[in-house]
Design an enzyme around this catalytic site. Structure first.
Site, mmCIF file in Angstrom:
data_model
loop_
_atom_site.group_PDB
_atom_site.id
_atom_site.type_symbol
_atom_site.label_atom_id
_atom_site.label_comp_id
_atom_site.label_asym_id
_atom_site.label_seq_id
_atom_site.Cartn_x
_atom_site.Cartn_y
_atom_site.Cartn_z
ATOM 1 N N GLY A 1 0.843 -1.211 0.000
ATOM 2 C CA GLY A 1 0.000 0.000 0.000
ATOM 3 C C GLY A 1 0.866 1.244 0.000
ATOM 4 O O GLY A 1 1.869 1.308 0.712
ATOM 5 N N VAL B 1 18.048 9.150 -3.233
ATOM 6 C CA VAL B 1 18.734 9.584 -4.457
ATOM 7 C C VAL B 1 19.804 10.627 -4.118
ATOM 8 O O VAL B 1 20.951 10.541 -4.591
ATOM 9 C CB VAL B 1 17.711 10.154 -5.468
ATOM 10 C CG1 VAL B 1 18.412 10.842 -6.632
ATOM 11 C CG2 VAL B 1 16.790 9.040 -5.957
ATOM 12 N N ARG C 1 1.027 -4.984 -5.122
ATOM 13 C CA ARG C 1 1.228 -6.174 -4.279
ATOM 14 C C ARG C 1 1.511 -7.300 -5.275
ATOM 15 O O ARG C 1 0.600 -7.763 -5.956
ATOM 16 C CB ARG C 1 -0.016 -6.466 -3.456
ATOM 17 C CG ARG C 1 -0.417 -5.303 -2.532
ATOM 18 C CD ARG C 1 -1.555 -5.676 -1.624
ATOM 19 N NE ARG C 1 -2.222 -4.512 -1.063
ATOM 20 C CZ ARG C 1 -1.860 -3.866 0.035
ATOM 21 N NH1 ARG C 1 -0.822 -4.280 0.709
ATOM 22 N NH2 ARG C 1 -2.530 -2.818 0.469
ATOM 23 N N ASP D 1 5.810 -5.375 6.171
ATOM 24 C CA ASP D 1 6.559 -6.602 6.462
ATOM 25 C C ASP D 1 6.448 -7.648 5.350
ATOM 26 O O ASP D 1 7.381 -8.426 5.155
ATOM 27 C CB ASP D 1 6.236 -7.171 7.851
ATOM 28 C CG ASP D 1 4.767 -7.434 8.045
ATOM 29 O OD1 ASP D 1 3.978 -7.147 7.111
ATOM 30 O OD2 ASP D 1 4.396 -7.934 9.123
ATOM 31 N N THR E 1 4.087 2.157 5.646
ATOM 32 C CA THR E 1 2.690 1.729 5.610
ATOM 33 C C THR E 1 1.934 2.589 6.611
ATOM 34 O O THR E 1 2.459 2.863 7.700
ATOM 35 C CB THR E 1 2.501 0.246 5.982
ATOM 36 O OG1 THR E 1 1.136 0.036 6.373
ATOM 37 C CG2 THR E 1 3.391 -0.224 7.110
ATOM 38 N N ILE E 2 0.729 2.975 6.267
ATOM 39 C CA ILE E 2 -0.013 3.827 7.207
ATOM 40 C C ILE E 2 -0.411 3.065 8.465
ATOM 41 O O ILE E 2 -0.778 3.670 9.464
ATOM 42 C CB ILE E 2 -1.275 4.442 6.550
ATOM 43 C CG1 ILE E 2 -2.269 3.357 6.124
ATOM 44 C CG2 ILE E 2 -0.894 5.351 5.390
ATOM 45 C CD1 ILE E 2 -3.658 3.915 5.819
ATOM 46 N N ASP E 3 -0.355 1.735 8.428
ATOM 47 C CA ASP E 3 -0.884 0.936 9.546
ATOM 48 C C ASP E 3 -0.007 0.910 10.802
ATOM 49 O O ASP E 3 -0.459 0.478 11.853
ATOM 50 C CB ASP E 3 -1.101 -0.512 9.085
ATOM 51 C CG ASP E 3 -2.256 -0.622 8.102
ATOM 52 O OD1 ASP E 3 -3.090 0.294 8.055
ATOM 53 O OD2 ASP E 3 -2.304 -1.630 7.368
ATOM 54 N N ASP F 1 2.352 -1.107 11.620
ATOM 55 C CA ASP F 1 2.298 -2.479 12.140
ATOM 56 C C ASP F 1 3.562 -3.263 11.818
ATOM 57 O O ASP F 1 3.508 -4.469 11.600
ATOM 58 C CB ASP F 1 1.064 -3.199 11.579
ATOM 59 C CG ASP F 1 1.094 -3.284 10.057
ATOM 60 O OD1 ASP F 1 1.971 -2.661 9.436
ATOM 61 O OD2 ASP F 1 0.241 -3.991 9.498
ATOM 62 N N MET G 1 -8.795 2.865 8.753
ATOM 63 C CA MET G 1 -8.116 1.697 8.195
ATOM 64 C C MET G 1 -7.351 0.912 9.263
ATOM 65 O O MET G 1 -7.053 1.427 10.340
ATOM 66 C CB MET G 1 -7.173 2.112 7.080
ATOM 67 C CG MET G 1 -7.885 2.171 5.746
ATOM 68 S SD MET G 1 -6.743 2.392 4.396
ATOM 69 C CE MET G 1 -7.780 1.896 3.035
ATOM 70 N N ARG H 1 -6.570 -3.435 8.955
ATOM 71 C CA ARG H 1 -7.221 -4.750 8.915
ATOM 72 C C ARG H 1 -6.835 -5.587 10.118
ATOM 73 O O ARG H 1 -7.648 -6.280 10.684
ATOM 74 C CB ARG H 1 -6.806 -5.483 7.643
ATOM 75 C CG ARG H 1 -7.894 -5.406 6.608
ATOM 76 C CD ARG H 1 -7.516 -6.199 5.374
ATOM 77 N NE ARG H 1 -7.979 -5.496 4.197
ATOM 78 C CZ ARG H 1 -7.381 -5.527 3.024
ATOM 79 N NH1 ARG H 1 -6.289 -6.213 2.853
ATOM 80 N NH2 ARG H 1 -7.876 -4.858 2.012
ATOM 81 N N SER I 1 -23.941 13.847 22.124
ATOM 82 C CA SER I 1 -23.584 13.046 20.950
ATOM 83 C C SER I 1 -22.217 12.409 21.175
ATOM 84 O O SER I 1 -21.450 12.871 22.028
ATOM 85 C CB SER I 1 -23.539 13.926 19.703
ATOM 86 O OG SER I 1 -22.539 14.909 19.878
ATOM 87 N N GLN J 1 -7.372 8.117 3.884
ATOM 88 C CA GLN J 1 -6.276 8.086 4.866
ATOM 89 C C GLN J 1 -4.935 7.736 4.236
ATOM 90 O O GLN J 1 -3.885 7.947 4.835
ATOM 91 C CB GLN J 1 -6.566 7.037 5.955
ATOM 92 C CG GLN J 1 -7.796 7.346 6.751
ATOM 93 C CD GLN J 1 -8.395 6.080 7.358
ATOM 94 O OE1 GLN J 1 -8.093 5.739 8.489
ATOM 95 N NE2 GLN J 1 -9.219 5.380 6.606
#
Ligand code: F6P
Length: 323
Positions: free
Chosen positions: A11, A24, A72, A103, A126-128, A130, A170, A172, A216, A254
């Site tokens: 991603g 570079v 991917r 990873d 990666t935005i996750d 993880d 996001m 998973r 709320s 995101q």
């Protein structure tokens, strides 16, 4: 080492371009040429690359996505395909490779190193957030800021109309974006894949909060939460209590956007460290961040661990302050 390659894989994440720029330009200081492979490992397999000189990475530090394209690449799991990629690298005189990704991408890099002796270095992107062995991955800070700003906007209408919002972010398998966004946006609830808060408990908490006069609520839900993402959680909670609610899925918003200062700095420092590691002959490492400093960690250790533990203290804090 006179010529190295760089690719972005998996991603896309804000900050990848800033990392390419740093690689570079650092390489240029070492008199090393850099080529950029197109669309991740697919470009490596097909020998599809372009030369990257100092000017070609001008005006990209602020851009989200990746100028090299990403994918991917399932075929890279095959040993014969990796062998072909390694042969092409040798034929093109490319002696080292920087892989920017998560990873899964690092597993491919490590196999390339172990099977064919390619000098590799990873940069976690990666935005996750993880990836084991680094406190931050490229794109995480930007993604959290994007989600936080979206929730700030939702809060206006939430407060004005008394509507409750279930906001899906996001992740998973990782609740990191939900956790940090929930804390930063002052959410009333945060649901992540690493913990299992039953909807009945969330409903009770919201009920108590309504009893205290709160009009709320904003509940942040990871897409990977076991209750079925924000739609799943919202419907289960609404069956348990009488509330007006809306669901907002932030999705790929995101992943894009201009990287924050933090992501640009991490990208720059990691890119420089990755090139320096290759020049020094230190191969098979990941240039990550530890104690906010760029740090090398063996890729073998990174892929041996699933990912960082969820920071449950932050979850407790968010809930304690939810009001
Ligand atoms: O890049 C990480 C990530 O954004 C995850 O949070 C998400 O589950 C996944 O990628 C979605 O990616 P895609 O739409 O490319 O499958």
């Amino acid at each position: 080492m006179q010529r190295i390659g760089v690719l972005t894989s998996g991603g896309d994440a804000p900050g990848m371009n800033a990392a390419i720029r740093a690689i570079v330009r650092r390489a240029w200081h070492h008199d090393i040429e850099v080529v950029g492979y197109e669309d991740g490992y697919s470009g490596l397999v097909e020998g599809a690359y372009r030369e990257l000189d100092n000017r070609s990475v001008g005006n990209v530090i602020q851009r989200g996505g990746t100028i090299l394209g990403t994918s991917r690449c399932a075929e890279f799991y095959r040993p014969d395909v990796r062998a072909l990629a390694a042969q092409r690298m040798v034929a093109d005189g490319i002696k080292g490779l920087v892989v920017i990704g998560g990873d899964g991408s690092f597993r491919g890099a490590l196999e390339l190193a172990e099977e064919h002796g390619v000098a590799v270095c990873g940069i976690p992107g990666t935005i996750d957030n993880d990836v084991w062995g680094t406190e931050e991955t490229l794109g995480f800070d930007t993604a959290v800021n994007t989600a936080m700003q979206a929730i700030d906007a939702l809060r206006d209408t939430s407060e004005s109309t008394g509507t409750n919002f279930f906001v899906e972010v996001m992740g998973r398998t990782s609740g990191a974006i939900a956790l940090y966004t929930g804390l930063a946006a002052g959410a009333a609830g945060v649901l992540i894949p690493e913990t299992s808060e039953p909807p009945i408990e969330l409903a009770k908490r919201l009920q108590r909060s309504i009893g205290r006069g709160k009009r709320s609520h904003i509940v942040v839900v990871s897409e990977g939460d076991e209750a079925g993402g924000a739609f799943g959680v919202a419907h289960q909670v609404a069956e348990l209590m009488d509330i007006e609610f809306r669901v907002t899925v932030l999705g790929h918003t995101q992943r894009g956007g201009s990287p924050t200062a933090r992501d640009r700095i991490i990208a720059t420092e990691s890119g420089v460290l990755a090139v320096d590691a290759l020049v020094a002959g230190t191969y098979g490492m990941m240039a990550g961040m530890q104690h906010r400093e760029p740090t090398l960690v063996p890729l073998a250790d990174v892929v041996a661990h699933r990912h960082s533990e969820a920071e449950l203290d932050k979850l407790r804090l968010a809930m304690e302050l939810a009001g």
